[in-house]
Design a protein around this motif. Sequence first.
Motif, mmCIF file in Angstrom:
data_model
loop_
_atom_site.group_PDB
_atom_site.id
_atom_site.type_symbol
_atom_site.label_atom_id
_atom_site.label_comp_id
_atom_site.label_asym_id
_atom_site.label_seq_id
_atom_site.Cartn_x
_atom_site.Cartn_y
_atom_site.Cartn_z
ATOM 1 N N VAL A 1 50.927 -32.261 4.449
ATOM 2 C CA VAL A 1 49.523 -32.647 4.210
ATOM 3 C C VAL A 1 48.628 -32.109 5.324
ATOM 4 N N GLY A 2 49.082 -32.212 6.556
ATOM 5 C CA GLY A 2 48.295 -31.700 7.678
ATOM 6 C C GLY A 2 48.102 -30.200 7.609
ATOM 7 N N ALA A 3 49.141 -29.477 7.210
ATOM 8 C CA ALA A 3 49.017 -28.031 7.071
ATOM 9 C C ALA A 3 48.052 -27.670 5.941
ATOM 10 N N ALA A 4 48.076 -28.452 4.874
ATOM 11 C CA ALA A 4 47.149 -28.192 3.771
ATOM 12 C C ALA A 4 45.707 -28.437 4.204
ATOM 13 N N TYR A 5 45.474 -29.524 4.960
ATOM 14 C CA TYR A 5 44.125 -29.775 5.476
ATOM 15 C C TYR A 5 43.707 -28.698 6.470
ATOM 16 N N TYR A 6 44.635 -28.221 7.263
ATOM 17 C CA TYR A 6 44.322 -27.221 8.277
ATOM 18 C C TYR A 6 43.985 -25.871 7.639
ATOM 19 N N ALA A 7 44.682 -25.521 6.560
ATOM 20 C CA ALA A 7 44.487 -24.215 5.918
ATOM 21 C C ALA A 7 43.294 -24.199 4.974
ATOM 22 N N ARG A 8 42.879 -25.358 4.517
ATOM 23 C CA ARG A 8 41.777 -25.424 3.563
ATOM 24 C C ARG A 8 40.454 -25.128 4.256
ATOM 25 N N PRO A 9 39.633 -24.269 3.679
ATOM 26 C CA PRO A 9 38.338 -23.981 4.308
ATOM 27 C C PRO A 9 37.420 -25.206 4.246
ATOM 28 N N PRO A 10 36.630 -25.433 5.291
ATOM 29 C CA PRO A 10 35.747 -26.614 5.296
ATOM 30 C C PRO A 10 34.634 -26.473 4.266
ATOM 31 N N ARG A 11 34.303 -27.602 3.656
ATOM 32 C CA ARG A 11 33.220 -27.622 2.696
ATOM 33 C C ARG A 11 31.918 -27.968 3.394
ATOM 34 N N LEU B 1 38.773 -39.170 10.289
ATOM 35 C CA LEU B 1 39.286 -38.474 11.465
ATOM 36 C C LEU B 1 40.255 -37.368 11.064
ATOM 37 N N ILE B 2 41.024 -37.600 10.020
ATOM 38 C CA ILE B 2 41.989 -36.604 9.555
ATOM 39 C C ILE B 2 41.258 -35.378 9.014
ATOM 40 N N ARG B 3 40.180 -35.586 8.313
ATOM 41 C CA ARG B 3 39.451 -34.450 7.750
ATOM 42 C C ARG B 3 38.741 -33.653 8.820
#
Length: 69
Positions: free
Chosen positions: A57-67, A3-5
């Motif tokens: 951690v949430g900001a890092a997941y939010y900024a990372r482009p989806p694979r 869910l986080i991803r």
Amino acid sequence: MMLIRKDPRLILVIGFVLVLIGAVLPWLMVMQVIRSTFFINFFSFGCTVAGLLLGIVGAAYYARPPRDE
């Protein structure tokens, strides 16, 4: 964990709420609305640290482009 991803905004909101609790509790203790105890002090500090960690951690997941999976 999946869910986080899919929605990192959830972890950002949880982190914000924890940081908010960590800021409001000491303010209430200074205003003498609640009594200052060791448990409340430690809980407030823990909420602040956990909220900051979750926010990062949430900001890092939010900024990372989806694979592409």
